[in-house]
Design an enzyme around this catalytic site. Structure first.
Site, PDB file in Angstrom:
ATOM      1  N   CYS A 120       9.249 -25.454  11.083  1.00 56.90           N
ATOM      2  CA  CYS A 120      10.205 -26.308  11.789  1.00 56.90           C
ATOM      3  C   CYS A 120      10.077 -27.747  11.291  1.00 56.90           C
ATOM      4  CB  CYS A 120       9.957 -26.231  13.292  1.00 56.90           C
ATOM      5  SG  CYS A 120      11.166 -27.145  14.285  1.00 56.90           S
ATOM      6  N   CYS A 121       8.844 -28.234  11.184  1.00 56.34           N
ATOM      7  CA  CYS A 121       8.603 -29.596  10.681  1.00 56.34           C
ATOM      8  C   CYS A 121       9.130 -29.739   9.256  1.00 56.34           C
ATOM      9  CB  CYS A 121       7.108 -29.915  10.705  1.00 56.34           C
ATOM     10  SG  CYS A 121       6.417 -30.236  12.345  1.00 56.34           S
ATOM     11  N   CYS A 206       7.394 -31.519  21.357  1.00 57.58           N
ATOM     12  CA  CYS A 206       6.080 -31.453  20.700  1.00 57.58           C
ATOM     13  C   CYS A 206       5.186 -32.643  21.044  1.00 57.58           C
ATOM     14  CB  CYS A 206       6.260 -31.376  19.184  1.00 57.58           C
ATOM     15  SG  CYS A 206       7.166 -29.916  18.633  1.00 57.58           S
ATOM     16  N   CYS A 231       2.208 -32.834  10.116  1.00 53.63           N
ATOM     17  CA  CYS A 231       3.520 -32.203   9.943  1.00 53.63           C
ATOM     18  C   CYS A 231       3.903 -32.052   8.480  1.00 53.63           C
ATOM     19  CB  CYS A 231       4.593 -33.011  10.664  1.00 53.63           C
ATOM     20  SG  CYS A 231       4.786 -34.698  10.070  1.00 53.63           S
TER      21      CYS A 231
END
Length: 237
Positions: A120-121, A206, A231
């Protein structure tokens, strides 16, 4: 350009001592690489300080809009544009990659595993970062050594082989108190979540406020082990 820029980086490194790498070095970089220096901001306390340091220099500014930022972050973005009177370039995730990822895994799949969180990052941050840095020779950040244990020995001026770019961290050795004092002295706009225990502010799902005695990064990806809390934006050699 890679070899030429790496040679220029080595010359900069040889001519500069760690003690001389202060805010004034930003002007040196701006003059040496006109139109080729860019600063990445997330509108944190630290980044507002750097925004103030570069506001009168030939240094571009960009931010990564992941699509899941706090409302307060967008408010700080708006107030920063008005205060610093500089355009802030916005970069977004590739819509097709994001659509495919969310369709396959769900909107909150980052809670399920480190692998899915990093994926996702990668879509929301890492890939847009590559677009933002394209064509630039120097990347300015607001990183500080207190941010995490892994950044304690990080040099202020470094070569980033992943992005083939010179990287400079002007306030790397500033303390949290120095940053707060600077923001107050210059009456800079800031994210009000900082006053509610949010130290490191990223995407809303997050990020949480930290508790007394917790580590600086405890509020980021709090469900993961501490040694996995990156990340992928900043990879240090």
């Amino acid at each position: 350009m890679e070899n030429t820029l790496k040679i220029e980086f080595n010359k900069l490194l040889e001519s500069s001592s760690e003690g001389a790498l202060n805010a004034d070095f930003l002007q040196i970089l701006a003059e040496k690489f006109p139109g080729e220096v860019i600063f990445s901001t997330s509108f944190s306390y630290e980044d507002q300080v750097v925004n103030h340091l570069v506001k009168n220099l030939d240094i571009d500014i960009f931010t990564l809009d992941t699509g899941r930022l706090f409302e307060q972050t967008y408010e700080t973005w708006t107030s920063s544009r008005a205060f610093f009177k500089k355009n802030i370039k916005a970069y977004y995730p590739d819509p097709e990659a994001l659509q495919e990822f969310v369709s396959e895994n769900g909107p909150d799949s980052f809670y399920q595993s480190v692998e899915k969180r990093k994926a996702c990052c990668n879509i929301r941050k890492v890939q847009p970062l590559k677009k933002a840095l394209h064509g630039y020779k120097v990347w300015i950040t607001g990183l500080r050594s207190e941010h995490s244990a892994g950044r304690g020995q990080m040099p202020q001026l470094e070569w980033d082989p992943d992005h083939q770019i010179i990287k400079f961290h002007p306030i790397l050795h500033w303390t949290t108190q120095q940053v707060a004092d600077y923001v107050q002295t210059h009456q800079l706009p800031y994210n009000y979540l900082h006053k509610k225990g949010f130290v490191s502010i990223g995407c809303e799902p997050c990020t949480r406020a930290i508790k007394e005695g917790e580590d600086f990064r405890a509020g980021r990806w709090w469900w993961e082990d501490a040694d996995k809390k990156e990340c992928g934006l900043h990879v240090h050699q």
